[in-house]
Design an enzyme around this catalytic site. Structure first.
Site, PDB file in Angstrom:
ATOM      1  N   ASP A 112       0.858  -1.180   0.000  1.00  0.00           N
ATOM      2  CA  ASP A 112       0.000   0.000   0.000  1.00  0.00           C
ATOM      3  C   ASP A 112       0.903   1.242   0.000  1.00  0.00           C
ATOM      4  O   ASP A 112       1.826   1.343   0.814  1.00  0.00           O
ATOM      5  CB  ASP A 112      -0.850  -0.049   1.283  1.00  0.00           C
ATOM      6  CG  ASP A 112      -1.983   0.963   1.289  1.00  0.00           C
ATOM      7  OD1 ASP A 112      -2.370   1.431   0.207  1.00  0.00           O
ATOM      8  OD2 ASP A 112      -2.489   1.254   2.390  1.00  0.00           O
TER       9      ASP A 112
ATOM     10  N   HIS B 197      -8.001   9.723   3.938  1.00  0.00           N
ATOM     11  CA  HIS B 197      -7.334   8.799   4.868  1.00  0.00           C
ATOM     12  C   HIS B 197      -7.642   9.115   6.330  1.00  0.00           C
ATOM     13  O   HIS B 197      -7.895  10.265   6.678  1.00  0.00           O
ATOM     14  CB  HIS B 197      -5.816   8.851   4.655  1.00  0.00           C
ATOM     15  CG  HIS B 197      -5.379   8.207   3.368  1.00  0.00           C
ATOM     16  ND1 HIS B 197      -4.555   8.831   2.472  1.00  0.00           N
ATOM     17  CD2 HIS B 197      -5.655   6.997   2.833  1.00  0.00           C
ATOM     18  CE1 HIS B 197      -4.336   8.031   1.436  1.00  0.00           C
ATOM     19  NE2 HIS B 197      -4.991   6.916   1.623  1.00  0.00           N
TER      20      HIS B 197
HETATM   21 ZN   LIG Z   1      -4.392   5.014   0.849  1.00  0.00          ZN
END
Ligand SMILES: [Zn+2]
Length: 333
Positions: free
Chosen positions: A94, A190
């Site tokens: 990620d 996020h």
């Molecule tokens: Zn992300």
């Protein structure tokens, strides 16, 4: 050099094709600990869902890169032991931020990597993504790239402001990079504090954040028919977990996520990977806080990590079945 195929892992290509055709999305859950890994595997096996287990740079720094890689190998063995003969588990990096990090992951058995050059100027983002794609495709590893910037904080990734993906750039970007999937920015964010209360509207006592930019998503889909689209920052920040955390000594203020109905709607489109990290953190913390408050004499980590694991598993199953719709979607059970 280890190839992921020897570890029993799969890349994202086939599962994304099926997800787009079937109108559902594959869950991408981040993990740092054994309990998260176990909960993800148990949930995927019980629901017969393909799953992406993802590791961030911060997770590698926390747990150690080798350990996470072996945990993913263990995840495949564990899924088989739980009765799933043909698990579909992707080990994904990620937010890879350099060619070297992506190469390191590919060389140690990752089946998929993300190269995030979204903070770079457009041409540099393309050059970096293409370099990673050229390396990854030699080993049949799939690559996710990103166009547009998400706001919020996730491990070492942070941006104050979001910039929506520009639909007019997606054809040029995907063609020139050769990437296998594209992370876009349409209003997700996020972390557990995705929106300020001022950005939300109060509906029946609940703060509802501004809707995702479905118009941009549909424009992108029109330009790239059938191309896999990824949504980052898609935790919903369940109120009951936040309330449990605060009831048992925590202090989380104005934690607001993406409503699940919107993620359900996105799953039916070309969005075929949805990233969920904060919800797992909240589920774990809520269960640990509750257990320790109710059992002040306990000091064996197994006593509070067991309910934490159970709570995460329940959350993962809920996402798979009620939000993403990937249950029962293994090619072979
Ligand atoms: Zn992300």
């Amino acid at each position: 050099m280890v190839n992921y195929k020897d570890l029993g892992l799969v890349n994202t290509r086939e599962m994304f094709k099926r997800a787009i055709a079937g109108g559902y999305a594959i869950p991408a859950f981040n993990f740092n600990t054994m309990e998260q890994m176990q909960a993800i595997v148990m949930a995927a096996v019980e629901t017969k869902s393909p799953v992406i287990m993802q590791v961030s740079k911060g997770a590698r720094n926390y747990a150690n890169a080798q350990i996470l890689r072996y945990m993913a190998e263990g995840a495949v063995a564990y899924a088989k032991e739980l009765g799933c003969e043909h698990p579909e588990i992707v080990l994904h990096l990620d937010h890879g931020d350099s060619f070297e990090l992506c190469k390191d992951c590919i060389d140690m058995g990752f089946s998929s990597v993300m190269i995030d050059g979204s903070s770079l100027p457009y041409e540099e983002n393309i050059a970096l993504a293409k370099k990673v794609v050229d390396y990854a495709h030699q080993f049949d590893v799939t690559v996710e790239a990103e166009l547009g910037v998400l706001a919020g904080v996730e491990d070492e990734v942070s941006a104050a402001e979001s910039h929506y993906t520009k639909p007019e750039e997606v054809i040029d970007f995907s063609t020139r990079t050769g990437c296998d999937s594209l992370a876009i920015s349409i209003g997700t964010s996020h972390g557990a504090h995705k929106f300020t209360p001022e950005q939300c509207t109060l509906v029946n006592g609940v703060l509802v954040p501004p809707p995702l930019a479905f118009d941009i998503l549909h424009e992108i889909e029109k330009k790239l028919p059938g191309f896999p689209i990824v949504l980052h920052g898609s935790s919903s920040v369940p109120m009951e977990e936040v309330e449990t955390i605060n009831k048992y000594g925590g202090h989380l203020e104005a934690a607001i996520g993406i409503p699940e109905e919107q993620l359900r709607e996105a799953s039916k489109s070309a969005v075929c990977k949805i990233n969920i990290d904060s919800d797992s953190r909240l589920a774990m913390t809520a269960a640990v806080r509750k257990h320790l408050a109710e059992h002040p004499g306990d000091f064996d980590p197994r006593q509070y990590l067991k309910p934490a694991r159970e709570n995460m598993k329940k959350m993962y199953i809920h996402k798979i079945v009620n939000v993403l719709g990937s249950d029962g979607k293994l090619a072979e059970c």
